[in-house]
Design an enzyme around this catalytic site. Structure first.
Site, PDB file in Angstrom:
ATOM      1  N   LYS A 182      62.214  76.904  80.205  1.00  0.00           N
ATOM      2  CA  LYS A 182      63.553  77.407  80.551  1.00  0.00           C
ATOM      3  C   LYS A 182      63.715  78.803  79.969  1.00  0.00           C
ATOM      4  CE  LYS A 182      67.321  78.120  79.554  1.00  0.00           C
ATOM      5  NZ  LYS A 182      67.889  79.494  79.661  1.00  0.00           N
ATOM      6  N   GLU A 258      62.804  78.854  66.129  1.00  0.00           N
ATOM      7  CA  GLU A 258      62.455  80.178  65.599  1.00  0.00           C
ATOM      8  C   GLU A 258      63.676  81.057  65.865  1.00  0.00           C
ATOM      9  OE1 GLU A 258      62.030  83.539  65.244  1.00  0.00           O
ATOM     10  OE2 GLU A 258      60.506  83.749  66.799  1.00  0.00           O
ATOM     11  N   CYS A 291      62.067  89.573  66.579  1.00  0.00           N
ATOM     12  CA  CYS A 291      62.623  88.682  65.547  1.00  0.00           C
ATOM     13  C   CYS A 291      62.038  88.975  64.176  1.00  0.00           C
ATOM     14  CB  CYS A 291      62.419  87.241  65.935  1.00  0.00           C
ATOM     15  SG  CYS A 291      60.759  86.895  66.498  1.00  0.00           S
ATOM     16  N   GLU A 391      71.503  89.714  61.679  1.00  0.00           N
ATOM     17  CA  GLU A 391      70.489  90.208  62.601  1.00  0.00           C
ATOM     18  C   GLU A 391      71.174  91.033  63.697  1.00  0.00           C
ATOM     19  OE1 GLU A 391      68.406  87.413  65.240  1.00  0.00           O
ATOM     20  OE2 GLU A 391      66.547  88.387  64.638  1.00  0.00           O
TER      21      GLU A 391
HETATM   22  P1  NAD Z   1      70.386  82.910  72.762  1.00  0.00           P
HETATM   23  O1  NAD Z   1      70.022  82.151  71.551  1.00  0.00           O
HETATM   24  O2  NAD Z   1      71.776  82.795  73.273  1.00  0.00           O
HETATM   25  O3  NAD Z   1      69.415  82.488  73.972  1.00  0.00           O
HETATM   26  C1  NAD Z   1      68.060  82.079  73.812  1.00  0.00           C
HETATM   27  C2  NAD Z   1      67.739  81.022  74.874  1.00  0.00           C
HETATM   28  O4  NAD Z   1      68.581  79.882  74.697  1.00  0.00           O
HETATM   29  C3  NAD Z   1      67.975  81.480  76.318  1.00  0.00           C
HETATM   30  O5  NAD Z   1      67.010  80.892  77.154  1.00  0.00           O
HETATM   31  C4  NAD Z   1      69.355  80.917  76.622  1.00  0.00           C
HETATM   32  O6  NAD Z   1      69.584  80.761  78.002  1.00  0.00           O
HETATM   33  C5  NAD Z   1      69.285  79.578  75.910  1.00  0.00           C
HETATM   34  N1  NAD Z   1      70.583  79.010  75.541  1.00  0.00           N
HETATM   35  C6  NAD Z   1      71.776  79.644  75.377  1.00  0.00           C
HETATM   36  N2  NAD Z   1      72.734  78.770  75.021  1.00  0.00           N
HETATM   37  C7  NAD Z   1      72.134  77.560  74.930  1.00  0.00           C
HETATM   38  C8  NAD Z   1      72.596  76.262  74.577  1.00  0.00           C
HETATM   39  N3  NAD Z   1      73.863  76.024  74.233  1.00  0.00           N
HETATM   40  N4  NAD Z   1      71.709  75.238  74.567  1.00  0.00           N
HETATM   41  C9  NAD Z   1      70.421  75.439  74.892  1.00  0.00           C
HETATM   42  N5  NAD Z   1      69.926  76.647  75.235  1.00  0.00           N
HETATM   43  C10 NAD Z   1      70.767  77.698  75.256  1.00  0.00           C
HETATM   44  O7  NAD Z   1      70.015  84.396  72.537  1.00  0.00           O
HETATM   45  P2  NAD Z   1      70.485  85.640  73.419  1.00  0.00           P
HETATM   46  O8  NAD Z   1      71.795  85.519  74.047  1.00  0.00           O
HETATM   47  O9  NAD Z   1      69.390  85.851  74.330  1.00  0.00           O
HETATM   48  O10 NAD Z   1      70.621  86.738  72.266  1.00  0.00           O
HETATM   49  C11 NAD Z   1      71.648  86.666  71.296  1.00  0.00           C
HETATM   50  C12 NAD Z   1      71.098  87.007  69.940  1.00  0.00           C
HETATM   51  O11 NAD Z   1      70.028  86.111  69.615  1.00  0.00           O
HETATM   52  C13 NAD Z   1      70.428  88.354  69.822  1.00  0.00           C
HETATM   53  O12 NAD Z   1      71.300  89.368  69.609  1.00  0.00           O
HETATM   54  C14 NAD Z   1      69.490  88.153  68.685  1.00  0.00           C
HETATM   55  O13 NAD Z   1      70.099  88.337  67.450  1.00  0.00           O
HETATM   56  C15 NAD Z   1      69.082  86.740  68.813  1.00  0.00           C
HETATM   57  N6  NAD Z   1      67.763  86.609  69.412  1.00  0.00           N
HETATM   58  C16 NAD Z   1      66.739  86.256  68.615  1.00  0.00           C
HETATM   59  C17 NAD Z   1      65.485  86.131  69.153  1.00  0.00           C
HETATM   60  C18 NAD Z   1      64.342  85.731  68.326  1.00  0.00           C
HETATM   61  O14 NAD Z   1      63.221  85.959  68.697  1.00  0.00           O
HETATM   62  N7  NAD Z   1      64.570  85.106  67.228  1.00  0.00           N
HETATM   63  C19 NAD Z   1      65.253  86.389  70.497  1.00  0.00           C
HETATM   64  C20 NAD Z   1      66.338  86.740  71.299  1.00  0.00           C
HETATM   65  C21 NAD Z   1      67.582  86.834  70.732  1.00  0.00           C
END
Ligand code: NAD
Length: 487
Positions: A182, A258, A291, A391
């Protein structure tokens, strides 16, 4: 302008549109305009993907036929090789990768990691003999067998989508699990290609499924709460990670998380090339959207002014060498979305209002194009500021002074996170002592490369749990069964 091929769902061995033919626009970070169309999966589509993965795990020989798995995963790897150019296009148009960054973090590193998984796979322990033991007057023989955990929901982010998709999908498949991938709504194409090429490789129906949609949470929440899914492997924000753990509790879901970081690089007073060590920390690669990036730079108080001058000079020399789509030397492009740009800009405003000293950047740059451009930005501040604690996930570095080695360790550890970090010193023992004391999942000493496909990666504290990549990354998808028997 549509540039990318349509991103289709892959469910039960069939590449297809979403129920009712619904689609959504994929917005390109360079232009802010649609660069492609993706199928918008409904709850019914996600349900079908889960059912298919369950069926394939329970009723085919995928979980037990190691040769077949290795052969198909190797074939799929070859097909990805043939599609390097398309992968590069996806990284650039969907994730906003600059051309010069595509190789390092996006395509080459991901495919190299795939090869590393295949190389370490023969070392997986499938059985361990625990020998005999006499209990209650009779002898029992014992062994542990390590079995694939079952159906895996792989929920991935947009920042380095190919790398994270490979990190989860390839390890789970090799372990004998079936998978529902996903990807994030920003990067559906980098998920869809797994379906397309798995179909070409001849994967059995249901072994790998790919679903995505415009709603960021719908499919992910279904995977997390469905009892037919055994494990969730998630990379993304801490907030969503916590929610996954809480929502997964109802079905006692295994979770790998992660969740990002606020990693510190410590440059000690005796670092052989102090200026280079400081300048190298400029947070520009992929606009700081990683990250494990080192987003806090810790320098000795005695050399704080010198470090600030080095950074000012470094950023001003970097100048306008970023943000041009067609420049192969550029390693920094836009941030991924309007939402991310607003988030990063709000942190920059926060830094100013918290009293941090702005050394470089600080502005959005609409003159670079219609996308989401933010200047490389650097603050001098203290570790209690929110810009040093949270972050930001953008091109924003914070430089912080420390008194002595103990103080540097204290500041590095004074963080909710613990994902990466680094220390540089002319005295290896001194650097190693510090590396051992920083509570973080990876640590780089004198520039050592702590991320590669054959070594484990993951976090301490709020950076998550479990390990991805390397042998540990495959074994994360196994469970232990103990068998005891009498002859
Ligand atoms: P997010 O955590 O919202 O999304 C990551 C994944 O989770 C996506 O596939 C998203 O569709 C899915 N998701 C969202 N809500 C969910 C839920 N309730 N249940 C299950 N899955 C869900 O991250 P984002 O919106 O892409 O970015 C927001 C912040 O997250 C960024 O600003 C950053 O700080 C952080 N981030 C961290 C990493 C990392 O590698 N650790 C990567 C991307 C973003």
């Amino acid at each position: 302008m549509t540039i990318l091929p349509d991103a289709k769902l892959f469910i039960d061995g069939v590449l297809r549109d979403a129920e009712g033919g619904k689609t959504f626009d994929v917005i390109g970070p360079w232009t802010g305009e649609a660069v492609g169309q993706a199928a918008d999966a409904s709850a019914g589509d996600v349900d079908a993907a889960i059912a298919a993965a369950r069926r394939a795990f329970d009723h085919t020989d995928w979980a037990t036929n190691i040769e077949k798995r290795v052969a198909l995963v190797t074939k799929l790897r070859a097909l990805f090789e043939d599609n390097r150019e398309r992968l590069s296009d996806l990284a650039r148009h969907e994730a906003g990768a600059a051309w010069g960054a595509v190789g390092r973090a996006h395509v080459d590193m991901a495919l190299e990691g795939w090869d590393d998984y295949l190389a370490v796979f023969p070392q997986v322990t499938w059985e361990r003999d625990y020998g005999g033991r006499t209990s209650y007057g009779f002898e029992t023989l014992r062994k542990a067998v390590y079995e694939p955990i079952g159906v895996v929901g792989a929920i991935t982010p947009w920042n380095v989508p190919l790398y994270v998709n490979v990190g989860k999908v390839v390890a789970a498949l090799l372990a004998g699990c079936t998978v529902i991938l996903k990807p994030a709504p920003n990067t559906p194409g980098m998920g869809a290609i797994f379906g397309e090429l798995a179909a070409e490789a001849g994967f059995p129906a249901g072994v790998i499924n790919v679903v995505f949609g415009s709603d960021p949470a719908l499919a992910g929440e279904m995977l997390v709460t469905d009892p037919r899914v055994d494990l969730i492997s998630f990379t993304g924000s801490t907030g969503v990670g916590k929610r996954i753990m809480a929502q997964g509790a109802e079905t006692l879901k295994r979770v790998f998380l992660e969740l990002g970081g606020k990693s510190a690089k410590i440059v000690l007073d005796d670092a052989p090339n102090f200026a280079m060590e400081v300048a190298q920390t400029m947070l520009v690669f992929h606009a700081g959207q990683g990250c494990a990036v080192q987003s806090r730079l810790l320098v000795p108080q005695s050399r704080f002014e010198e470090a600030k001058a080095i950074l000012k000079h470094g950023y001003s020399s970097f100048g306008e060498n970023w943000g041009v789509f067609d420049d192969p030397k550029h390693i920094m492009g836009p941030v991924v979305s309007k939402r991310q740009m607003e988030r990063v800009m709000s942190y920059i405003e926060l830094g100013k209002s918290e009293g941090a000293e702005l050394l470089a950047g600080g502005n959005a740059r609409p003159d670079k194009g219609g996308g989401f451009f933010i200047e490389p930005t650097c603050f001098a501040g203290t570790n209690d500021m929110r810009i040093a604690r949270e972050e930001i996930f953008g091109p924003v570095l914070v430089v912080i002074p420390f008194e002595d080695d103990e103080d540097a360790i204290r500041i590095a550890n004074d963080s909710d996170y613990g994902l990466g970090g680094g220390v540089s010193s002319g005295d290896l023992d001194r650097a190693m002592h510090i590396a051992n004391r920083v509570r973080t999942g990876t640590m780089s000493v004198n520039g050592g490369m702590s991320i590669a496909g054959d070594i484990p990666f993951g976090g301490f504290k709020a950076s998550g749990m479990g390990r991805e990549w390397g042998l540990e990354g495959i074994e994360e998808f196994l469970d232990t069964k103990l068998i005891a028997w009498r002859n």
